[in-house]
Design an enzyme around this catalytic site. Sequence first.
Site, PDB file in Angstrom:
ATOM      1  N   CYS A  53     -46.284  96.614  13.761  1.00 64.64           N
ATOM      2  CA  CYS A  53     -46.142  96.048  12.724  1.00 64.64           C
ATOM      3  C   CYS A  53     -44.668  96.502  12.149  1.00 64.64           C
ATOM      4  O   CYS A  53     -43.910  95.548  11.579  1.00 64.64           O
ATOM      5  CB  CYS A  53     -47.025  97.034  11.648  1.00 64.64           C
ATOM      6  SG  CYS A  53     -48.806  96.273  11.689  1.00 64.64           S
TER       7      CYS A  53
ATOM      8  N   THR B 159     -49.086  87.385  13.390  1.00 60.36           N
ATOM      9  CA  THR B 159     -47.855  86.886  13.235  1.00 60.36           C
ATOM     10  C   THR B 159     -46.708  87.868  13.898  1.00 60.36           C
ATOM     11  O   THR B 159     -46.125  88.341  13.339  1.00 60.36           O
ATOM     12  CB  THR B 159     -47.518  87.019  11.751  1.00 60.36           C
ATOM     13  OG1 THR B 159     -47.686  88.222  11.004  1.00 60.36           O
ATOM     14  CG2 THR B 159     -48.378  86.158  10.999  1.00 60.36           C
TER      15      THR B 159
ATOM     16  N   PHE C  88     -53.373  96.958   4.682  1.00 63.68           N
ATOM     17  CA  PHE C  88     -52.619  98.112   4.805  1.00 63.68           C
ATOM     18  C   PHE C  88     -53.308  99.050   5.889  1.00 63.68           C
ATOM     19  O   PHE C  88     -53.369 100.123   5.648  1.00 63.68           O
ATOM     20  CB  PHE C  88     -52.493  98.833   3.430  1.00 63.68           C
ATOM     21  CG  PHE C  88     -51.914  97.929   2.284  1.00 63.68           C
ATOM     22  CD1 PHE C  88     -50.608  97.689   2.362  1.00 63.68           C
ATOM     23  CD2 PHE C  88     -52.561  97.238   1.338  1.00 63.68           C
ATOM     24  CE1 PHE C  88     -49.780  96.981   1.485  1.00 63.68           C
ATOM     25  CE2 PHE C  88     -51.821  96.393   0.487  1.00 63.68           C
ATOM     26  CZ  PHE C  88     -50.674  96.276   0.463  1.00 63.68           C
TER      27      PHE C  88
ATOM     28  N   LYS D 221     -48.671 105.567  18.863  1.00 65.08           N
ATOM     29  CA  LYS D 221     -48.968 106.495  18.049  1.00 65.08           C
ATOM     30  C   LYS D 221     -50.293 106.927  18.479  1.00 65.08           C
ATOM     31  O   LYS D 221     -51.098 106.279  19.294  1.00 65.08           O
ATOM     32  CB  LYS D 221     -49.022 106.214  16.624  1.00 65.08           C
ATOM     33  CG  LYS D 221     -50.336 104.730  16.299  1.00 65.08           C
ATOM     34  CD  LYS D 221     -50.271 104.541  14.853  1.00 65.08           C
ATOM     35  CE  LYS D 221     -51.041 105.600  14.162  1.00 65.08           C
ATOM     36  NZ  LYS D 221     -51.484 105.109  12.612  1.00 65.08           N
TER      37      LYS D 221
ATOM     38  N   PHE E 123     -44.179 110.996   6.217  1.00 63.53           N
ATOM     39  CA  PHE E 123     -43.312 110.119   7.168  1.00 63.53           C
ATOM     40  C   PHE E 123     -42.052 110.468   7.258  1.00 63.53           C
ATOM     41  O   PHE E 123     -40.963 109.891   7.654  1.00 63.53           O
ATOM     42  CB  PHE E 123     -43.173 108.619   6.475  1.00 63.53           C
ATOM     43  CG  PHE E 123     -44.252 107.758   6.730  1.00 63.53           C
ATOM     44  CD1 PHE E 123     -44.441 107.000   8.027  1.00 63.53           C
ATOM     45  CD2 PHE E 123     -45.646 107.860   5.945  1.00 63.53           C
ATOM     46  CE1 PHE E 123     -45.578 106.036   8.293  1.00 63.53           C
ATOM     47  CE2 PHE E 123     -46.938 107.089   6.350  1.00 63.53           C
ATOM     48  CZ  PHE E 123     -46.736 106.140   7.549  1.00 63.53           C
TER      49      PHE E 123
END
Length: 442
Positions: A270, A92, A159, A332, A259
């Site tokens: 994402c 998506t 996830f 990443k 984070f």
Amino acid sequence: MNQAESPRLTVIGTGYLGATHAICMAVLGFEVLGVDVDQGKIDRLASGEVPFFEPGLPELLTKALESGRLRFTTSFEEAGEFGDVHFLCVGTPQRPGSDAADLTYVEAAVRALAPNLTRRALVVGKSTVPVGTAKRITGVIQDLAPAGEEVELAWNPEFLREGFAVDDTMRPDRLVFGVASDWALERLEAAFKPILDLGTPVVRTDLATAELVKVAANSFLATKISYINAMAEVCEAVGADIKHLADSLALDDRIGGKFLKPGLGFGGGCLPKDIRAFAHRAEELGVGQAVSFLREVDDINRRRRARTVDLVREMLGGISGKRIAAWGAAFKPNSDDIRDAPALDVARTMHGLGGHVRVFDPAALDNARRAFPELRYGDSAFDVARDADVVVLLTEWSDFKEIEPDALAQVVKHKRIVDGRHALDAEKWRAAGWEYRALGRS
């Protein structure tokens, strides 16, 4: 199908999410059929080749194929006949010219699968979609399926963290089941039995909440990353040290350190598109003001890229004509994904300013070359650093973090390094005679 038997699974879409899900579920003991409209992708997977970089997955694909439990096809007719539980795992992406999610692939998958559902079955969405999508496509499926209302829809958000997708699939920290009936819940429990047997927590909820969970989680993570980067901007203004500030905040158990790492910011397929699509959908629903802060989160994140280029410019007294080693291309480490990659954005900006930029990444070079042929690339971290005026670390691969300052000093022209990810030991590099700069550090 006997309720005691394991359901047969189809996975619609064999990109990153779908291929990972299909392979792992087959390894866990299920009969799985992967379905895609891309014959080339199907052929590669069927021959044992994973078409993207993900640690541990190629070995599991070999194991799954050898077991005979995993097959691939382009036939939706075969999928309808084979499957008891059908997982929708198509992409998506962000809609061109808009912040909204592009549901073209979801719509196409549903319309291709539904006419082949001739008996009771469960369709399970795993793709990240705007809230309200599940309710709408339930009607589409039941209108098009010969089995009608005997086909139900559930939502089970994914996830996955790139680089850790195998663990996140086979040993997730939670499963969210958005269902409209007890039967749908029972089918999902059967489809995840080996994972549930590990004691994995389950949240049973409605379809809308299940759709919101993924975008809410990504929005929170993006906010945390942008928050510490906003603090980095303040630190730069007053001469404070963002690393020490972040370390202090991390010791507060109400906040935690995950984070809370300053640097170049987030990218990938994402977080950026999900927070934009979430804000767009909230505006459509009349609650845009509630998540308006996500626009600033996005802006803070984008500013880190420009500020990293500024650091290089300040260190060199200008970029034009300078030799620059860019370490990293993927968004990443442990990934070859270059979608919205901050590393390549910075490299391209420096190239556009006249810098002689050479890029190296342990996994993403092929993707980078295809997407940005105007950049120059090298064979290793040391190769691109040869005679460099500055080395710029843009993706925090362990390969880069393990490089010794004295060894690198033998190949560069000037001992200057910009640590865009706060991945290096600043004191160690400075002690070795390097000029070291990082966002938010004096």
